[in-house]
Enzyme design. Structure first.
Site, PDB file in Angstrom:
ATOM      1  N   ASP A 176      19.009  19.196  20.712  1.00  0.00           N
ATOM      2  CA  ASP A 176      19.357  19.479  22.106  1.00  0.00           C
ATOM      3  C   ASP A 176      19.468  18.160  22.879  1.00  0.00           C
ATOM      4  O   ASP A 176      20.180  17.257  22.441  1.00  0.00           O
ATOM      5  CB  ASP A 176      18.316  20.451  22.681  1.00  0.00           C
ATOM      6  CG  ASP A 176      18.551  20.849  24.123  1.00  0.00           C
ATOM      7  OD1 ASP A 176      19.516  21.572  24.389  1.00  0.00           O
ATOM      8  OD2 ASP A 176      17.749  20.435  24.983  1.00  0.00           O
TER       9      ASP A 176
ATOM     10  N   TYR B 200      18.387  15.340  33.378  1.00  0.00           N
ATOM     11  CA  TYR B 200      19.689  15.953  33.664  1.00  0.00           C
ATOM     12  C   TYR B 200      20.280  15.446  34.978  1.00  0.00           C
ATOM     13  O   TYR B 200      21.487  15.455  35.159  1.00  0.00           O
ATOM     14  CB  TYR B 200      19.550  17.479  33.721  1.00  0.00           C
ATOM     15  CG  TYR B 200      19.266  18.082  32.379  1.00  0.00           C
ATOM     16  CD1 TYR B 200      20.303  18.462  31.524  1.00  0.00           C
ATOM     17  CD2 TYR B 200      17.956  18.267  31.929  1.00  0.00           C
ATOM     18  CE1 TYR B 200      20.051  19.012  30.278  1.00  0.00           C
ATOM     19  CE2 TYR B 200      17.689  18.818  30.686  1.00  0.00           C
ATOM     20  CZ  TYR B 200      18.738  19.185  29.863  1.00  0.00           C
ATOM     21  OH  TYR B 200      18.488  19.726  28.628  1.00  0.00           O
TER      22      TYR B 200
ATOM     23  N   HIS C 224      19.622  28.617  19.289  1.00  0.00           N
ATOM     24  CA  HIS C 224      19.594  27.232  19.759  1.00  0.00           C
ATOM     25  C   HIS C 224      18.334  26.493  19.272  1.00  0.00           C
ATOM     26  O   HIS C 224      18.363  25.291  19.064  1.00  0.00           O
ATOM     27  CB  HIS C 224      19.627  27.245  21.303  1.00  0.00           C
ATOM     28  CG  HIS C 224      19.530  25.891  21.928  1.00  0.00           C
ATOM     29  ND1 HIS C 224      20.578  25.004  21.931  1.00  0.00           N
ATOM     30  CD2 HIS C 224      18.506  25.271  22.567  1.00  0.00           C
ATOM     31  CE1 HIS C 224      20.204  23.885  22.553  1.00  0.00           C
ATOM     32  NE2 HIS C 224      18.959  24.024  22.947  1.00  0.00           N
TER      33      HIS C 224
END
Length: 286
Positions: free
Chosen positions: A92, A204, A259
């Site tokens: 990720d 982020y 995921h």
């Protein structure tokens, strides 16, 4: 060089080749528990808490989480562990960092293994052309807001955090290794500490300042593992990644996996990693 203290969990004897593990969001070193046990026989396996996560220091300013800082962290950690190269594995967001370390410091990475994250250039190009991926990555935009994303995670006793791993839409499916009550508790403990979500979300908040990349090529043997039922990343990006790897490239897509691949299907993932590590992959890809 940053002056930050990093927390890591290690298994395997010092002096064995280094395997460095970089987790994703919202995770910490614990997401690699199955790999720490598996690879310690032949490697010094080190699972980090990335900058801002878990017991690692979390600088307060958003600018301290730029991708440049995160890449330099990995270089510095390698040196402070007494190594000049490693097998680098990322999942990720940790996969994003792993790609960038491999691009910027190729001499430090003998083999690259990435789980459910495409080459960063593929990601930026694909997202602009495919509205469906833009929607799946909507949280990247949501995270640009101050304080509110952190608040949303805490509502209703961290319901969002729990559902990421357990819900039908985003969590580990019926055929996977579901997280136990103790596993969930470990995640809740880490992310319920005061301020524990700000560092992770700050990663982020810097993404748009760092992409697109100047350099793209990956020159070491590379394994990309992908859970096809990933709710956040479209599988088409995995195949396109091939064009940026100028060496042996292997892609394995697991059809029933989510995921959270290395926790979802640890036995298969570990087997695929072993096979890749034992291959003589010095030949250049035709």
């Amino acid at each position: 060089d940053s002056g930050l203290r990093f927390h890591y969990v290690a298994a395997g004897e010092r002096g064995k080749p280094l395997m460095l593990l970089l987790h994703g969001f919202p995770e910490f070193w614990y997401s690699w528990r199955h790999q720490l046990r598996e690879f310690k026989s032949e490697y010094r396996v080190v699972a980090l808490d990335l900058r801002g996560y878990g017991e690692t220091d979390a600088p307060s300013h958003k600018e301290n989480y730029k991708l440049d800082c995160l890449i330099t962290d990995i270089r510095d950690i390698l040196e402070s562990l007494g190594y000049n190269k490693c097998v680098l594995i990322g999942h990720d967001w940790g996969g994003m960092i792993a790609w960038l370390v491999a691009i910027c410091y190729p001499e430090m990475v003998t083999k690259l293994i990435v789980v459910n994250f495409p080459h960063p250039s593929v990601f930026t190009e694909y997202i602009l052309r495919h509205p469906s991926q833009l929607i799946k990555s909507g949280y990247y935009f949501f995270f640009q807001m101050p304080w509110f994303p952190e608040f949303m995670f805490t509502v209703n006793d961290f319901k969002v955090l729990k559902s990421l791993f357990t819900s039908q839409a985003t969590g580990i499916g019926r055929k996977g290794c579901r997280l136990t009550a103790e596993d969930i508790e470990a995640y809740l403990y880490v992310f319920s500490q005061p301020g524990a979500l700000t560092g992770p979300i700050n990663h982020y908040r810097n993404i748009f300042s760092c992409l697109p990349l100047q350099h793209h090529e990956v020159v070491m043997p590379t394994l990309l593992l992908w859970g096809e039922r990933d709710a956040f990343m479209e599988v088409e990006m995995a195949e396109i990644t091939r064009i940026y790897v100028k060496n042996h490239f292997r892609l394995t897509i697991l059809s029933e996996a989510s995921h959270w691949l290395q926790q979802d299907q640890p036995d298969i993932v570990n087997k695929l990693i072993w096979t890749f590590l034992k291959e003589e992959t010095t030949r250049k890809r035709e």
